[in-house]
Design a protein around this motif. Structure first.
Motif, short mmCIF file in Angstrom:
data_model
loop_
_atom_site.label_atom_id
_atom_site.label_comp_id
_atom_site.label_asym_id
_atom_site.label_seq_id
_atom_site.Cartn_x
_atom_site.Cartn_y
_atom_site.Cartn_z
N LEU A 79 0.81 -1.22 0.00
CA LEU A 79 0.00 0.00 0.00
C LEU A 79 0.84 1.28 0.00
O LEU A 79 0.43 2.28 -0.60
N PRO A 80 2.01 1.31 0.67
CA PRO A 80 2.83 2.53 0.56
C PRO A 80 3.20 2.88 -0.88
O PRO A 80 3.26 4.07 -1.23
N ASP A 81 3.44 1.87 -1.73
CA ASP A 81 3.74 2.15 -3.15
C ASP A 81 2.54 2.80 -3.83
O ASP A 81 2.68 3.72 -4.64
N PHE A 82 1.35 2.28 -3.53
CA PHE A 82 0.14 2.85 -4.12
C PHE A 82 -0.04 4.29 -3.68
O PHE A 82 -0.36 5.17 -4.49
N MET A 83 0.16 4.56 -2.39
CA MET A 83 -0.05 5.91 -1.87
C MET A 83 1.01 6.88 -2.39
O MET A 83 0.73 8.07 -2.57
N ALA A 84 2.20 6.37 -2.67
CA ALA A 84 3.22 7.23 -3.27
C ALA A 84 2.84 7.58 -4.71
O ALA A 84 3.10 8.69 -5.18
N ARG A 85 2.20 6.64 -5.40
CA ARG A 85 1.77 6.89 -6.77
C ARG A 85 0.60 7.86 -6.82
O ARG A 85 0.46 8.64 -7.78
N TYR A 86 -0.27 7.82 -5.80
CA TYR A 86 -1.46 8.67 -5.76
C TYR A 86 -1.44 9.48 -4.46
O TYR A 86 -2.10 9.13 -3.48
N PRO A 87 -0.72 10.58 -4.43
CA PRO A 87 -0.54 11.33 -3.18
C PRO A 87 -1.81 12.00 -2.67
O PRO A 87 -1.85 12.45 -1.52
N ASP A 88 -2.86 12.08 -3.50
CA ASP A 88 -4.10 12.72 -3.06
C ASP A 88 -5.14 11.71 -2.57
O ASP A 88 -6.29 12.07 -2.35
N ILE A 89 -4.74 10.45 -2.43
CA ILE A 89 -5.65 9.43 -1.93
C ILE A 89 -5.27 9.08 -0.48
O ILE A 89 -4.10 8.89 -0.16
N GLU A 90 -6.29 9.02 0.37
CA GLU A 90 -6.13 8.59 1.75
C GLU A 90 -6.73 7.19 1.92
O GLU A 90 -7.76 6.90 1.32
N ILE A 91 -6.07 6.35 2.71
CA ILE A 91 -6.58 4.99 2.93
C ILE A 91 -6.81 4.76 4.42
O ILE A 91 -5.95 5.06 5.25
N ASP A 92 -7.98 4.21 4.71
CA ASP A 92 -8.33 3.80 6.07
C ASP A 92 -8.47 2.28 6.03
O ASP A 92 -9.48 1.74 5.57
N LEU A 93 -7.43 1.57 6.49
CA LEU A 93 -7.36 0.11 6.37
C LEU A 93 -7.86 -0.55 7.65
O LEU A 93 -7.40 -0.25 8.75
N HIS A 94 -8.79 -1.49 7.48
CA HIS A 94 -9.33 -2.25 8.60
C HIS A 94 -9.02 -3.73 8.37
O HIS A 94 -9.44 -4.31 7.36
N LEU A 95 -8.28 -4.33 9.30
CA LEU A 95 -7.97 -5.75 9.22
C LEU A 95 -8.84 -6.50 10.20
O LEU A 95 -8.80 -6.25 11.41
N THR A 96 -9.64 -7.42 9.69
CA THR A 96 -10.53 -8.19 10.55
C THR A 96 -10.91 -9.48 9.84
O THR A 96 -11.04 -9.52 8.62
N ASP A 97 -11.08 -10.53 10.62
CA ASP A 97 -11.58 -11.80 10.09
C ASP A 97 -13.07 -11.96 10.36
O ASP A 97 -13.67 -12.98 10.00
N GLU A 98 -13.67 -10.95 10.97
CA GLU A 98 -15.11 -10.98 11.24
C GLU A 98 -15.88 -10.42 10.05
O GLU A 98 -15.35 -9.63 9.27
N PRO A 99 -17.15 -10.80 9.89
CA PRO A 99 -17.97 -10.22 8.82
C PRO A 99 -18.08 -8.71 9.00
O PRO A 99 -18.09 -8.20 10.12
N ILE A 100 -18.14 -8.00 7.89
CA ILE A 100 -18.28 -6.55 7.93
C ILE A 100 -19.55 -6.14 7.19
O ILE A 100 -20.04 -6.87 6.33
N ASP A 101 -20.06 -4.99 7.53
CA ASP A 101 -21.22 -4.41 6.86
C ASP A 101 -20.70 -3.38 5.86
O ASP A 101 -20.39 -2.25 6.23
#
Length: 308
Positions: free
Chosen positions: A114-136
């Motif tokens: 993901l750091p490579d992606f964010m370096a390529r697109y400096p105007d994009i913000e990422i909020d990453l959630h790691l979970t093995d539970e179901p999400i809505d």
């Protein structure tokens, strides 16, 4: 050759009919009231009919105006949609992406790239959630999720990104000590590392590469885990045999620290899915991330059937 329809005038007519006022429509469209009035007059002269009844207090549609309004409104809406789509495509992707992933896949695969992606697109913000539970996806406003394994939810948009093998592997020291089984049926009597979070996790099913034989074996072992990452230290220590996602142990296989036990056999492949909320399309920022992931997986030795 007939003249082109007066698309601009029809779009202005639709806006005037929607707003019920020349001046309000002109303000919405960023035009002068005179320009709007002239467009309606031009259209009526071209059609040789009256589209709007004008009084000092109000506007109303004539019968011909009412008949023309639906398609005129469609011209206005389609023109706005085309411009918005082209603008979004041409513009540098920007904005916030709320992204979800399973814990193991996120730690092993996503967080390093993901750091490579964010370096390529400096105007994009990422909020990453790691979970093995179901999400809505909708209720929690996720833009994208990567899911490993079976996934069924007809309300979401789901596409297969790639597949990965789950070979039976063990450390050379274990195989030298306990012997190398030549057929999956010979797993009986061996120590298996079993996943407790998977239903029937001790039932291992194999298919020979040529498709001529299938085999299901009920294995046993002293070590049970609920995460395949927890099995790796035990495998390297020679504790037993496990079915492991190839994306997690491909380096160990290349370096000889682990060996594939049945190279002529396959287990059911693991699917990797892209999941996004229902709707007509993803915004540019999300499309950029999907394209980045597809390009990355297309180069990985463990990813098979990548859709590029």
């Amino acid at each position: 050759m007939p003249h082109l329809p007066d698309f601009e005038a029809w779009a202005i007519f639709a806006k005037v009919a929607e707003r019920g006022s020349f001046s309000v429509a002109a303000e919405d469209l960023g035009l002068s009231k005179t320009t709007v009035s002239k467009a309606i007059t031009r259209l009526e002269q071209r059609m040789r009919t009256t589209l709007l009844h004008r009084t000092t207090r109000r506007l109303s549609l004539t019968e011909n105006g009412r008949l023309a309004l639906e398609r005129a409104a469609r011209i206005l809406a389609d023109g706005a949609a085309v411009e918005a789509e082209v603008f979004e495509t041409a513009a540098l992707p920007r904005g916030h992406i709320k992204l979800a992933s399973s814990v193991l896949f996120g730690l092993e695969i996503l967080t390093p790239i993901l750091p490579d992606f964010m370096a390529r697109y400096p105007d994009i913000e990422i909020d990453l959630h790691l979970t093995d539970e179901p999400i809505d996806m909708v209720g929690d406003a996720f833009d994208l999720a990567l899911r490993v394994g079976p996934f069924v939810d007809s309300s979401l948009r789901i596409s297969r990104l790639a597949s990965f093998r789950r070979p039976a592997v063990a450390a050379p020291a274990y195989l030298e000590r306990m012997g190398r089984p030549q057929h999956p049926r010979e797993l009986v009597g061996h120590q298996a590392i079993i996943y407790s979070h998977i239903g029937l996790g001790n039932h291992w099913r194999f298919t020979r590469d040529d498709g001529e034989e299938e085999c299901e074996v009920v294995v046993a072992g002293r070590y049970h885990v609920n995460n395949s990452g927890a099995a790796v230290p035990a495998l390297l220590a020679g504790l037993g045999i496990a079915l492991q996602p190839e994306f997690f142990i491909w380096r160990e296989l290349q370096e000889g620290r682990l060996e594939e036990v049945f190279p002529g056999w396959n287990t059911d492949p693991g699917p990797l899915y892209i999941v996004s909320p229902p709707g007509h399309g993803n915004p540019a920022r999300v499309r950029a991330l999907i394209a980045f992931l597809r390009d990355y997986f297309a180069t990985q030795p463990w990813a098979h059937g990548v859709e590029v």
